[in-house]
Design a protein around this motif. Structure first.
Motif, short mmCIF file in Angstrom:
data_model
loop_
_atom_site.label_atom_id
_atom_site.label_comp_id
_atom_site.label_asym_id
_atom_site.label_seq_id
_atom_site.Cartn_x
_atom_site.Cartn_y
_atom_site.Cartn_z
N GLY A 99 0.94 -1.25 -0.08
CA GLY A 99 0.07 0.04 -0.04
C GLY A 99 1.06 1.23 0.01
N ALA A 100 2.19 1.16 -0.21
CA ALA A 100 3.01 2.48 -0.15
C ALA A 100 2.68 3.26 -1.49
CB ALA A 100 4.52 1.95 -0.19
N ALA A 101 2.64 4.64 -1.26
CA ALA A 101 2.49 5.32 -2.34
C ALA A 101 3.42 5.12 -3.59
CB ALA A 101 2.33 6.73 -2.04
N ALA A 102 4.90 5.09 -3.27
CA ALA A 102 5.80 4.94 -4.31
C ALA A 102 7.06 4.25 -3.38
CB ALA A 102 6.24 6.37 -4.63
N ILE A 103 7.67 3.54 -4.18
CA ILE A 103 9.05 3.10 -3.50
C ILE A 103 10.04 3.18 -4.73
CG2 ILE A 103 10.22 0.91 -2.62
CD1 ILE A 103 7.69 -0.26 -1.97
N TYR A 104 11.34 3.58 -4.45
CA TYR A 104 12.24 3.81 -5.88
C TYR A 104 13.65 3.92 -5.16
CZ TYR A 104 11.21 8.73 -4.04
OH TYR A 104 11.26 10.03 -3.04
N ALA A 105 14.42 3.81 -5.90
CA ALA A 105 16.13 3.40 -5.72
C ALA A 105 16.86 4.54 -6.42
CB ALA A 105 16.55 1.93 -5.94
N ILE A 106 17.67 5.24 -5.64
CA ILE A 106 18.21 6.37 -6.15
C ILE A 106 19.82 6.06 -5.96
CG2 ILE A 106 18.98 8.85 -5.64
CD1 ILE A 106 16.20 9.22 -4.34
N GLY A 107 20.54 6.21 -7.09
CA GLY A 107 21.95 6.13 -7.10
C GLY A 107 22.77 6.93 -6.46
N PRO A 108 24.08 6.75 -6.15
CA PRO A 108 25.00 7.62 -5.24
C PRO A 108 24.94 9.23 -5.71
CG PRO A 108 26.12 5.34 -5.51
CD PRO A 108 24.83 5.54 -6.44
N GLY A 109 24.73 9.24 -7.06
CA GLY A 109 24.66 10.45 -7.73
C GLY A 109 23.23 11.45 -7.47
N GLY A 110 22.33 10.77 -6.87
CA GLY A 110 20.97 11.44 -6.99
C GLY A 110 20.25 11.06 -8.05
N GLN A 111 20.49 10.27 -8.78
CA GLN A 111 19.65 9.87 -9.94
C GLN A 111 18.87 8.60 -9.79
OE1 GLN A 111 20.49 11.92 -12.33
NE2 GLN A 111 19.17 11.54 -14.16
N THR A 112 17.27 8.59 -9.97
CA THR A 112 16.83 7.61 -9.70
C THR A 112 16.84 6.33 -10.50
OG1 THR A 112 14.99 9.03 -8.77
CG2 THR A 112 14.33 6.66 -9.22
N LEU A 113 17.47 5.42 -10.17
CA LEU A 113 17.60 4.12 -10.84
C LEU A 113 16.29 3.14 -11.35
CD1 LEU A 113 20.83 3.11 -9.38
CD2 LEU A 113 20.51 4.63 -11.30
N PHE A 124 9.46 8.05 -11.70
CA PHE A 124 10.27 8.83 -11.03
C PHE A 124 11.61 8.35 -11.80
CE2 PHE A 124 7.97 8.83 -6.71
CZ PHE A 124 7.12 10.05 -7.34
N VAL A 125 11.64 7.47 -12.60
CA VAL A 125 13.12 6.89 -12.99
C VAL A 125 13.74 7.94 -13.94
CG1 VAL A 125 14.05 5.09 -14.70
CG2 VAL A 125 12.27 4.26 -13.15
N GLY A 126 14.92 8.06 -13.60
CA GLY A 126 15.95 9.19 -14.44
C GLY A 126 15.70 10.42 -13.83
N ARG A 127 14.93 10.70 -12.56
CA ARG A 127 14.67 11.94 -12.15
C ARG A 127 15.77 12.10 -10.82
NH1 ARG A 127 9.96 14.64 -13.53
NH2 ARG A 127 8.64 13.47 -14.57
N ASP A 128 16.27 13.34 -10.80
CA ASP A 128 17.26 13.83 -9.88
C ASP A 128 16.94 14.27 -8.58
OD1 ASP A 128 19.65 14.71 -8.65
OD2 ASP A 128 20.45 15.45 -10.32
N TYR A 129 17.16 13.86 -7.46
CA TYR A 129 16.64 13.92 -6.21
C TYR A 129 17.74 14.19 -5.29
CZ TYR A 129 12.03 12.36 -7.69
OH TYR A 129 10.75 12.29 -8.18
N ARG A 130 18.88 14.63 -5.68
CA ARG A 130 19.91 14.86 -4.77
C ARG A 130 19.63 16.29 -3.86
NH1 ARG A 130 24.52 16.37 -9.37
NH2 ARG A 130 23.02 17.48 -10.97
N PHE A 131 18.76 17.12 -4.32
CA PHE A 131 18.35 18.22 -3.56
C PHE A 131 17.51 17.96 -2.39
CE2 PHE A 131 14.90 17.76 -6.43
CZ PHE A 131 13.92 17.99 -5.68
N ARG A 132 16.79 16.80 -2.36
CA ARG A 132 15.93 16.15 -1.48
C ARG A 132 16.74 16.07 -0.13
NH1 ARG A 132 10.48 17.49 -1.16
NH2 ARG A 132 9.37 16.18 -3.01
N ARG A 133 16.11 16.62 1.14
CA ARG A 133 16.74 16.56 2.41
C ARG A 133 16.76 14.98 2.73
NH1 ARG A 133 14.80 15.92 7.39
NH2 ARG A 133 12.66 16.75 6.78
#
Length: 571
Positions: A99-113, A124-133
């Motif tokens: 029932g999770a809204a989303a589950i995703y894996a981010i690489g060390p550089g902040g890019q969603t894999l 979310f694949v390919g999006r950059d989340y390195r700005f997220r706390r």
């Protein structure tokens, strides 16, 4: 008008005046008492709603930790072919089941894999989340959580993140739509605030991101950046002089109770209208006081009439008390039953978790010790024949082999106990030839029925591994090949070795029917097997062992039959 009549009239008016004064005093005292009782019940209800919110968050807290060591995630972070697609499907299934809204894996550089919503237009694949706390803090301290608006979906939610051993970050987003609907159905206005007092989860959507109390400008600016909103809303209520709340959009006054902060600093507040609970109690008390005072009038109309009316009023009061007592008893029983059901569900979940772990360990031990036990049975049977023939040297060889196999069973069970606890064990330089010899010892009987082709393995060829665990992998692959070739007159197994580069690749291939396409895509998942007597645990255990050893186990293309490649680091 006669003198007696005038006197009675004045006495009646005086009694009525006294009744009004007494009723007003009783109403004032009753109002304070009713407010205190109402506030106590309100606080208890607020704590129950906080527990409901906490249980929802607790369901998801261990999910990032469980995914962090997943083999497909490790392979994706190492950019192995096809790993990201397999991880996408796994996260999609996991999100649907939990029932999770989303589950995703981010690489060390902040890019969603990889992400559970990889099929959607808002993937979310390919999006950059390195700005997220939640990404920054997870990379720094290992775990983090953040409540914010989704940059893609625009929906608010709580993000739980955890760093993986390879520097990536696993993120689980949960939304509180179900909790908010339950709060709405329960009545009143319920909302949860963070440590700064900003409303995050609420049964009134127009209250979301409002400041429930005054916030310093610097703190308010930090909150806006963290949540991702332009501005915080003004407080949706104000305190009145009488201690009640004036809520924007309604003329009805309310009382509010707020819980203490949880581990994350969140508080739950519950506001309820007081008119029905308090005003009704005051009115009832005033009426009762007036009636009690007016009872004095019965003295002027005779003792018998007074006694009769007093009995009627007493009976009515007792009935009201009994009815109210029954209502309170029913509410207490219902609340106790709800708490008992919640406790039972928690116990059931813990028991299910223990049984699942016990079942997997038991199945693994049975699977890994079956082969040495079968070999011991074969050596014992042949030992009787050797004893009859007087071949003592050969018999001693059989007994030494049996001794080595019993040591092997002890090592396997000890190794599997460590594996069930996710322990890594001791690894180091190991002669590959010894591992092949050990596997052939265990499978001596089964290999005698096939044409086994072995390469010449140099005595000095060393790999980085643990002997027992690497032997488990080789035995599992050879045993699978033997069972696939059962009944074939031209049964053959070929073992190929490639040690030219920095890695050693050992390929085990057979000329059997190959892998069933129906299970090929989920071959390395627990309990996936096409064999009637297969447990479906061997390949997933073998793959996890290889990941721990810093190598890989994969199915490779083959013109005929099935072929598996074991890749090891060269020592």
């Amino acid at each position: 008008m006669s003198r007696v009549l005038r006197r009675r009239l004045w006495l009646l008016l005086a009694a009525a005046a006294v009744a009004l004064v007494v009723a007003a005093g009783v109403a004032h005292v009753t109002e304070r008492s009713a407010r205190a009782r109402f506030l106590t019940a309100l606080a208890a209800d607020a704590r129950l709603r906080q527990a409901l919110l906490a249980s929802e968050v607790a369901r998801f807290r261990l999910l990032p930790e469980a995914i962090a060591d997943d083999s497909d995630l490790v392979a994706t972070l190492h950019a192995r072919p096809g790993a990201a697609q397999a991880l996408n499907r796994k996260l999609e299934t996991l999100a649907a089941h939990t029932g999770a809204a989303a589950i995703y894996a981010i690489g060390p550089g902040g890019q969603t894999l990889a992400a559970s919503n990889w099929r959607t237009t808002r993937s979310f694949v390919g999006r950059d989340y390195r700005f997220r706390r939640y990404f920054i803090e997870a990379g720094r301290v290992g775990v983090a959580e953040q409540f914010a608006l989704g940059t893609v979906s625009g929906r608010p939610g709580l993000y739980l993140s955890r760093r993986t051993r390879d520097g990536g970050v696993v993120v689980v987003k949960l939304e509180f739509d179900r909790i908010e609907r339950q709060w709405q159905a329960a009545g009143g206005i319920t909302f949860a605030t963070d440590a700064q007092g900003v409303v995050l989860v609420t049964s009134r959507p127009d209250w979301r991101f409002a400041a429930a109390r005054a916030i310093a400008p610097a703190s308010a600016a930090a909150e806006r950046r963290d949540i991702g909103v332009v501005a915080l809303r003004a407080p949706p209520f104000t305190a009145r002089d009488d201690g009640r709340l004036a809520v924007a959009g309604t003329r009805e006054a309310m009382m509010m109770a707020t819980t203490g902060p949880d581990a994350s600093g969140w508080r739950v507040s519950l506001a309820m209208p007081t008119r029905r609970a308090v005003d009704n109690a005051v009115r009832n008390a005033a009426i009762a006081a007036a009636l009690a005072t007016l009872t004095l009038l019965a003295l002027f109309w005779g003792w018998r009439e007074r006694a009769r009316r007093r009995a009627e009023r007493t009976q009515a009061l007792e009935a009201a008390v009994a009815a109210r007592t029954a209502d309170l008893s029913r509410e207490i029983a219902e609340r106790a039953a709800a708490e008992a059901r919640a406790a039972s569900l928690r116990d059931d979940l813990r028991q299910a978790n223990r049984l699942a772990a016990l079942g997997q360990i038991t199945a693994s031990v049975a699977h890994e010790t079956a082969q040495p036990v079968a070999a011991i049975r074969t050596y014992a049977a042949s030992g009787e024949q050797l004893l009859d023939l007087g071949a003592t040297e050969d018999l001693r060889g059989n007994l030494r082999a049996i001794g080595r196999l019993t040591e092997r069973i002890g090592a396997v069970t000890a190794e599997l106990r460590g594996f069930s606890r996710k322990g890594s064990g001791t690894i180091g330089p190991l002669p590959l030839a010894e591992v092949i010899d050990g596997a052939r010892l265990i499978l001596k009987e089964g290999l005698s029925r096939v044409d086994l082709s072995l390469p010449a393995i140099p005595a000095g060829l060393m790999v980085v591994a643990g002997r027992v665990r690497l032997e488990q992998v080789v035995v599992n692959l050879l045993q699978n090949a033997i069972e696939a070739l059962d009944g074939r007159p031209d049964a053959a197994i070929a073992v190929r070795l490639d040690s030219a580069g920095a890695m050693v690749v050992l390929t085990i291939a057979d000329n059997g029917p190959g892998i069933d396409p129906a299970i090929a895509s989920r071959l390395f998942t627990p309990f996936a097997t096409s064999r009637p007597k297969g447990l479906g645990l061997g390949l997933i255990i073998a793959q996890d062992i290889m990941n721990d050893l810093g190598g890989t186990l994969r199915l490779v293309p083959s013109d005929r039959g099935a072929a598996f490649a074991v890749e090891l680091r060269k020592a």
